[in-house]
Design a protein around this motif. Structure first.
Motif, PDB file in Angstrom:
ATOM      1  N   CYS A 380       1.015  -1.333   0.028  1.00 43.04           N
ATOM      2  CA  CYS A 380      -0.100  -0.011   0.033  1.00 43.04           C
ATOM      3  C   CYS A 380       0.835   1.273  -0.090  1.00 43.04           C
ATOM      4  O   CYS A 380       1.953   1.040   0.246  1.00 43.04           O
ATOM      5  CB  CYS A 380      -1.021  -0.057   1.233  1.00 43.04           C
ATOM      6  SG  CYS A 380      -0.339  -0.516   2.669  1.00 43.04           S
ATOM      7  N   VAL A 405      -5.838  -1.642   4.755  1.00 39.61           N
ATOM      8  CA  VAL A 405      -5.764  -0.800   3.751  1.00 39.61           C
ATOM      9  C   VAL A 405      -5.117  -1.978   2.432  1.00 39.61           C
ATOM     10  O   VAL A 405      -5.397  -1.597   1.305  1.00 39.61           O
ATOM     11  CB  VAL A 405      -4.568   0.229   3.753  1.00 39.61           C
ATOM     12  CG1 VAL A 405      -4.292   1.121   2.780  1.00 39.61           C
ATOM     13  CG2 VAL A 405      -5.449   1.071   4.682  1.00 39.61           C
ATOM     14  N   ARG A 409      -6.639  -2.527  -1.189  1.00 38.36           N
ATOM     15  CA  ARG A 409      -5.791  -2.148  -2.544  1.00 38.36           C
ATOM     16  C   ARG A 409      -5.888  -3.700  -3.287  1.00 38.36           C
ATOM     17  O   ARG A 409      -6.209  -3.650  -4.577  1.00 38.36           O
ATOM     18  CB  ARG A 409      -4.454  -1.912  -2.371  1.00 38.36           C
ATOM     19  CG  ARG A 409      -3.366  -1.907  -3.185  1.00 38.36           C
ATOM     20  CD  ARG A 409      -2.313  -1.039  -3.009  1.00 38.36           C
ATOM     21  NE  ARG A 409      -2.641   0.328  -3.034  1.00 38.36           N
ATOM     22  CZ  ARG A 409      -2.610   1.169  -4.297  1.00 38.36           C
ATOM     23  NH1 ARG A 409      -2.921   0.704  -5.344  1.00 38.36           N
ATOM     24  NH2 ARG A 409      -3.235   2.285  -3.988  1.00 38.36           N
ATOM     25  N   VAL A 414      -9.369   0.317  -3.509  1.00 36.47           N
ATOM     26  CA  VAL A 414      -8.804   1.710  -3.420  1.00 36.47           C
ATOM     27  C   VAL A 414      -7.712   1.683  -4.259  1.00 36.47           C
ATOM     28  O   VAL A 414      -7.211   0.760  -4.996  1.00 36.47           O
ATOM     29  CB  VAL A 414      -8.154   1.914  -1.842  1.00 36.47           C
ATOM     30  CG1 VAL A 414      -9.024   2.062  -0.763  1.00 36.47           C
ATOM     31  CG2 VAL A 414      -7.048   0.922  -1.615  1.00 36.47           C
ATOM     32  N   ASP A 419      -7.459   7.686  -1.671  1.00 38.88           N
ATOM     33  CA  ASP A 419      -8.557   6.597  -1.141  1.00 38.88           C
ATOM     34  C   ASP A 419      -8.042   6.097  -0.013  1.00 38.88           C
ATOM     35  O   ASP A 419      -8.706   5.653   0.805  1.00 38.88           O
ATOM     36  CB  ASP A 419      -8.258   5.628  -2.567  1.00 38.88           C
ATOM     37  CG  ASP A 419      -9.101   5.980  -3.527  1.00 38.88           C
ATOM     38  OD1 ASP A 419      -9.645   6.942  -3.512  1.00 38.88           O
ATOM     39  OD2 ASP A 419      -8.849   5.217  -4.532  1.00 38.88           O
ATOM     40  N   GLU A 420      -6.628   5.700   0.070  1.00 37.53           N
ATOM     41  CA  GLU A 420      -6.140   4.696   1.229  1.00 37.53           C
ATOM     42  C   GLU A 420      -6.116   5.649   2.528  1.00 37.53           C
ATOM     43  O   GLU A 420      -6.661   5.203   3.535  1.00 37.53           O
ATOM     44  CB  GLU A 420      -4.538   4.490   0.917  1.00 37.53           C
ATOM     45  CG  GLU A 420      -4.516   3.344  -0.131  1.00 37.53           C
ATOM     46  CD  GLU A 420      -2.919   2.904  -0.149  1.00 37.53           C
ATOM     47  OE1 GLU A 420      -2.242   3.452   0.620  1.00 37.53           O
ATOM     48  OE2 GLU A 420      -2.721   2.148  -0.858  1.00 37.53           O
TER      49      GLU A 420
END
Ligand code: CTP
Length: 433
Positions: A380, A405, A409, A414, A419-420
């Motif tokens: 990420c 996260v 992904r 995301v 977004d993350e």
């Protein structure tokens, strides 16, 4: 009598200029010290056969260690020497290594009080070697630069595509040569000569391998399994009944041959796909060799081969866990990316490739290749550092957020850093709520 011819044209044509220059420099040092020096062994064999080989083995008639030291002094490089064997390794600045050995003159009192016979030390050195194809030498002193010396019919045997020992006691002296014979035979598409073949059968019958250390046996097997045609070689080992020396129950039936074929395909695919061969190819082959063994059998084989403890995980935990993974990969209807990632990330490349070779269904194959090509390297964008900058107090929440996260992904939920961040903030707020 030696067969002598000039190989200097061959050296010019087949060696890169840098290596040729290096050989000349070695020759000059020998000249300055009044020593005769030769390139020998596998390097010459491969030069004659136009095979790539950059392992320089030099034999000096006289003190090889002094020669290596002088060379290092002149060229500003390092030397490691073993005085008990009269050998040294020259280590060039760029890491390139040159092996140097000393051949000493030996005197033989002949019968009937005739004068003592002096045998060329080079010839004696070459006579002690494993197979005729490995007994050629090329002189590197300036005055006879490139003279190829062939005492034992090496060129004849290369033409005849034959692997032959020099004398009947060769395998008594060193039983690992049996495995070397098979390796060379398969590598070059040669055949083991009739007499040599009988000597191998005799070595098997008389169990010459009983006293062979696991370390040496393992290192020969490793070389075989990493060479180009391990299937042919293992088949030959099975034919000579050599596999039971690794483990009494080891076989190479049609099923295992198929598995080896499949491993070969997978490794070729992997190496092309990633241009990376930093994993342990031999380990994948060993997993295939031991396929079908229970843990006790694997235990005994690892013990016989004295395989270092650092590799044991692969053959115990990873082997067991890998089996469970494959079961799921073959049968489960739906596995989303994050699940797949969490399942497989604990396995080393060697096991993943072995599982891919074993996979039967399209589903399992697709999942394993997806993990290797798309998921394995995913990371990420935000990190622990980002969380710290956001003022989050370090603690278990970090792992929770970062894992979530990453999962998002992997599952395509995301895309951007924003977004993350948004997801992270939501998770932290939820946790605090
Ligand atoms: N040798 C031997 N007996 C052995 C191992 C090696 O007589 N058990 C001799 C061989 O003549 C060989 C030389 O030592 O040419 C160097 O050994 P090595 O570097 O292991 O072999 P190469 O022939 O260079 O083979 P490879 O291309 O596989 O490195």
């Amino acid at each position: 009598r030696a067969y002598i011819r000039s190989a200097s044209k061959m050296m010019r044509d087949r060696l890169s200029p840098g290596y040729l220059e290096l050989v000349r420099e070695l020759g000059k040092i020998a000249d300055a010290m009044g020593l005769e020096a030769f390139l020998v062994g596998g390097f010459v064999r491969d030069l004659v056969m136009s095979h790539k080989n950059e392992d320089f083995d030099v034999v000096v008639e006289g003190d090889g260690i002094a020669f290596a030291r002088r060379f290092a002094q002149v060229h500003g490089c390092r030397v490691h020497s073993h005085s008990e064997f009269g050998t040294a390794v020259i280590i060039m600045e760029d890491g390139f290594k040159i092996d140097v050995a000393s051949a000493r003159f030996e005197y033989y009192a002949s019968p009937a009080s005739l004068p003592v016979v002096e045998t060329s030390s080079l010839k004696m050195d070459l006579y002690r070697r494993d197979f005729t194809v490995n007994t050629m030498a090329i002189q590197i002193n300036e005055k006879s630069f490139g003279t190829l010396i062939d005492y034992f019919g090496a060129q004849r045997d290369i033409k005849a595509k034959a692997i032959r020992v020099l004398h009947n006691l060769s395998f008594v002296e060193d039983p690992t040569r049996v495995f070397r014979a098979i390796r060379f035979e398969q590598r070059y598409g040669f055949s083991i000569g009739k007499l040599t073949s009988n000597l191998i059968k005799n070595a098997v019958k008389m169990d010459f391998f009983r006293h062979l250390s696991g370390r040496r046996l393992f290192s020969e097997l490793k070389l075989i399994l990493e060479d180009e045609n391990p299937i042919g070689a293992v088949d030959r080992m099975a034919g000579y009944n050599l596999l039971p020396f690794i483990h009494p129950d080891l076989d190479f039936g049609p099923e295992k041959q198929d598995l080896f074929e499949s491993v070969k395909e997978v490794l070729t695919w992997h190496d092309l796909q990633f241009m990376d061969d930093s994993y342990m190819k031999w380990a994948v082959q060993f997993l295939a060799l031991f396929h079908g063994f229970d843990q006790d059998q694997v235990d005994a084989a690892l013990l016989r081969l004295e395989i270092a403890p650092k590799f044991h995980d692969l053959f115990y935990e990873h082997r067991q866990y890998g089996r469970q993974c494959l079961y799921r990969l073959e049968r489960e209807e739906k596995i989303i990316n994050s699940e797949l990632y969490r399942m497989l990330r604990l396995l080393p490349t060697e096991m993943l490739l072995f599982l891919l070779a074993r996979a039967k269904s399209k589903n399992a194959k697709r999942r394993l290749t997806r993990f290797l090509t798309e998921l394995k390297g995913v990371a990420c964008l935000l990190s622990g550092k980002t969380l710290k900058q956001m003022g989050i107090k370090p603690g278990p929440i970090y792992k929770k957020v970062l894992d979530a996260v990453l999962d998002a992904r992997l599952d395509g939920k995301v895309f951007t850093f924003e977004d993350e961040m948004a997801l992270a903030v939501r998770l932290i707020n939820n946790a605090n709520a």
